[in-house]
Design a protein around this motif. Structure first.
Motif, PDB file in Angstrom:
ATOM      1  N   ARG A 232       0.829  -1.215   0.000  1.00  0.00           N
ATOM      2  CA  ARG A 232       0.000   0.000   0.000  1.00  0.00           C
ATOM      3  C   ARG A 232       0.855   1.254   0.000  1.00  0.00           C
ATOM      4  N   GLN A 233       1.923   1.232   0.805  1.00  0.00           N
ATOM      5  CA  GLN A 233       2.742   2.424   0.981  1.00  0.00           C
ATOM      6  C   GLN A 233       3.606   2.727  -0.239  1.00  0.00           C
ATOM      7  N   LEU A 234       4.185   1.679  -0.828  1.00  0.00           N
ATOM      8  CA  LEU A 234       5.179   1.880  -1.875  1.00  0.00           C
ATOM      9  C   LEU A 234       4.600   1.893  -3.278  1.00  0.00           C
ATOM     10  N   CYS A 235       3.676   0.988  -3.558  1.00  0.00           N
ATOM     11  CA  CYS A 235       3.260   0.736  -4.943  1.00  0.00           C
ATOM     12  C   CYS A 235       2.216   1.743  -5.418  1.00  0.00           C
ATOM     13  N   THR A 236       2.170   1.919  -6.715  1.00  0.00           N
ATOM     14  CA  THR A 236       1.152   2.750  -7.350  1.00  0.00           C
ATOM     15  C   THR A 236       0.098   1.904  -8.057  1.00  0.00           C
ATOM     16  N   SER A 237       0.420   0.642  -8.316  1.00  0.00           N
ATOM     17  CA  SER A 237      -0.522  -0.280  -8.936  1.00  0.00           C
ATOM     18  C   SER A 237      -0.178  -1.692  -8.479  1.00  0.00           C
ATOM     19  N   ALA A 238      -1.044  -2.645  -8.805  1.00  0.00           N
ATOM     20  CA  ALA A 238      -0.810  -4.020  -8.350  1.00  0.00           C
ATOM     21  C   ALA A 238      -1.457  -5.019  -9.297  1.00  0.00           C
ATOM     22  N   VAL A 239      -0.856  -6.206  -9.360  1.00  0.00           N
ATOM     23  CA  VAL A 239      -1.471  -7.351 -10.021  1.00  0.00           C
ATOM     24  C   VAL A 239      -1.528  -8.482  -9.005  1.00  0.00           C
ATOM     25  N   VAL A 240      -2.586  -9.275  -9.082  1.00  0.00           N
ATOM     26  CA  VAL A 240      -2.765 -10.403  -8.170  1.00  0.00           C
ATOM     27  C   VAL A 240      -2.717 -11.686  -8.988  1.00  0.00           C
ATOM     28  N   MET A 241      -1.895 -12.651  -8.529  1.00  0.00           N
ATOM     29  CA  MET A 241      -1.767 -13.928  -9.219  1.00  0.00           C
ATOM     30  C   MET A 241      -2.344 -15.046  -8.355  1.00  0.00           C
ATOM     31  N   LYS A 242      -2.955 -16.014  -9.027  1.00  0.00           N
ATOM     32  CA  LYS A 242      -3.511 -17.179  -8.341  1.00  0.00           C
ATOM     33  C   LYS A 242      -3.362 -18.395  -9.237  1.00  0.00           C
ATOM     34  N   ASN A 243      -2.702 -19.423  -8.726  1.00  0.00           N
ATOM     35  CA  ASN A 243      -2.504 -20.677  -9.467  1.00  0.00           C
ATOM     36  C   ASN A 243      -1.903 -20.436 -10.849  1.00  0.00           C
ATOM     37  N   GLY A 244      -0.957 -19.502 -10.927  1.00  0.00           N
ATOM     38  CA  GLY A 244      -0.242 -19.256 -12.165  1.00  0.00           C
ATOM     39  C   GLY A 244      -0.925 -18.325 -13.138  1.00  0.00           C
ATOM     40  N   ARG A 245      -2.080 -17.807 -12.783  1.00  0.00           N
ATOM     41  CA  ARG A 245      -2.813 -16.913 -13.676  1.00  0.00           C
ATOM     42  C   ARG A 245      -2.970 -15.528 -13.058  1.00  0.00           C
TER      43      ARG A 245
END
Length: 423
Positions: A232-245
């Motif tokens: 939350r503090q550092l990033c400006t965006s995010a991606v979430v991965m689950k089971n390789g996808r």
């Protein structure tokens, strides 16, 4: 498009579990023959999803069909459970391994810190390893000399710089390794969970350094961490991965909330069937625990919420107490309150129900989780269920957790303001 520094197109990586290679000469020849004719790997068709919790065949897609872009100066958080494919993705980006399918376009030099102290030789001193590791990361000798004092100062191991690193503690090791990578003048910096080793002071320094290289220098950072507060503090965006996808792409706040809510826990648990198979242990079994809004259908800042626990006590004649510990998504304890079930006499075996209420305009919007702690005489632990139920408090203004004001509390307090000129 010119602002894009990393572009991934349908990146996939297939591994064979167990041995190196396909295992047999016939399989190797078969793959070679298909590759020679420009055809797909014949064993990719039987590759399965990367789910470490289930059994399956011998071929698995570590990551599959990953598509996203990263712009210059962006700090991208890569979030996911262990085994989701985060490290595989970063190794492909760092050119440690090649993708089975897909293509990557990267603009500029990439510096990666995937494993702490990679390239360090235990018999060499810290000084010698700075030059060695810097050369491995692509720095010239002149560049290393120019940045040497700054690297040593950042690492905080000046006193031991001429001591072989085999005598360093794990914390000193990671300090020096991160300092070298952080001072490489690369356009893209990839960091994989290295801050977990350092102490709180060093972690704060590393976060500050990564923020500086992105904001001031305009460099791009890919940051993998299980520390949601740091994301939350550092990033400006995010991606979430689950089971390789890839299952989510968006802002860092929405990414953290999506990840938190995608866990197996939810706002209600009801056990049906044999109570002896319910969560808990031989002393305590949970039959039901739910969290629901006081008013309306959705838990929000203005609704408040009730929570109710129903459980079976199998331990005879004890002074039983139940404590509810509530934590937010940054693992900060919001409250830790309990109740004694029998103030003047010991509890008997049987079912018990405990309920309580958090009024409206108390907690801020966000993701929260309850830990249940059962004790005896408020001194001895009987049963603990970590992060048993998870729920979300919504922000009425946006219908989500976006644009939430900082802080854990959202109090509806009256304010009176006067303006008086002071001579």
């Amino acid at each position: 498009m010119s602002n894009t520094v990393i572009e991934l197109n349908n990146i996939s990586k297939l591994y064979r579990l167990g041995e190196v290679g396909t295992g047999t000469l016939s399989h190797d020849l078969n793959r070679w023959w298909h590759r020679l004719r420009g055809q797909e790997d014949p064993y990719a068709k039987v590759g399965e999803e990367n789910n470490r919790e289930s059994k399956g065949g011998e071929y698995v897609w570590a990551i599959q069909d990953i598509n996203f872009k990263v712009n210059q100066g962006e700090v991208l958080g890569v979030i996911g459970k262990n085994g989701a494919g985060k490290s595989t993705l970063l190794k492909i980006l760092s050119r440690v391994t090649a993708p089975t399918k897909g293509s990557i376009k990267a603009k500029g030099r990439i510096a990666s810190l995937l494993e702490v102290g990679t390239g360090f030789h235990p018999e060499l001193t810290g000084r010698e390893n700075i030059f060695l590791n810097g050369a491995i990361l692509g720095m010239t000798k002149t560049e290393i000399r120019r940045k040497f004092d700054e690297i040593v100062s950042f690492s905080g191991v000046e006193r031991y710089i001429d001591t072989p690193v085999k005598r360093y503690s794990s914390g000193m090791y990671v300090r020096l390794a991160f300092a070298v990578a952080a001072h490489l003048e690369s356009e893209i910096l990839i960091v994989d969970e290295v801050l977990a080793v350092g102490d709180a002071e060093f972690q704060k320094k590393c976060l500050g350094r990564m923020k500086d290289v992105s904001v001031q220098d305009g460099r791009t950072v890919l940051f993998v961490s299980h520390n949601m507060a740091a994301v939350r503090q550092l990033c400006t965006s995010a991606v979430v991965m689950k089971n390789g996808r890839l299952v989510f792409e968006g802002t860092q706040t929405d990414g953290v909330n999506f990840y938190q809510m995608s866990h197996n826990t939810n706002s209600e648990y009801i056990h049906e069937g044999d109570i002896n198979e319910a969560p808990g242990n031989k002393h305590i079994r949970i039959k039901r625990f739910d969290v629901k809004p006081i008013n309306g259908e959705v838990i929000s800042i203005s609704s408040g919420f009730d929570f109710e626990l129903e459980f079976l006590n199998n331990k005879e004649d004890i002074s039983l107490d139940v404590t509810f510990e509530l934590k937010n998504s940054d693992e900060i304890i919001v409250f830790h309150n309990g109740t004694i079930l029998s103030a003047n006499k010991d509890s008997k075996k049987g079912y018990y129900k405990v309920s309580s209420r958090i009024p409206a305009y108390t907690l801020n919007a966000g993701v929260y989780k309850f830990t249940l702690i059962f004790g005896e005489s408020q001194r001895y632990e009987v049963c603990v269920l970590e992060d048993f139920v998870q729920f979300e408090i919504m922000n009425e203004a946006s219908g989500s957790n976006s644009n939430v004001l900082p802080g854990m509390l959202h109090l509806n307090m009256p304010f009176s303001t006067t303006f008086n000129k002071v001579d």
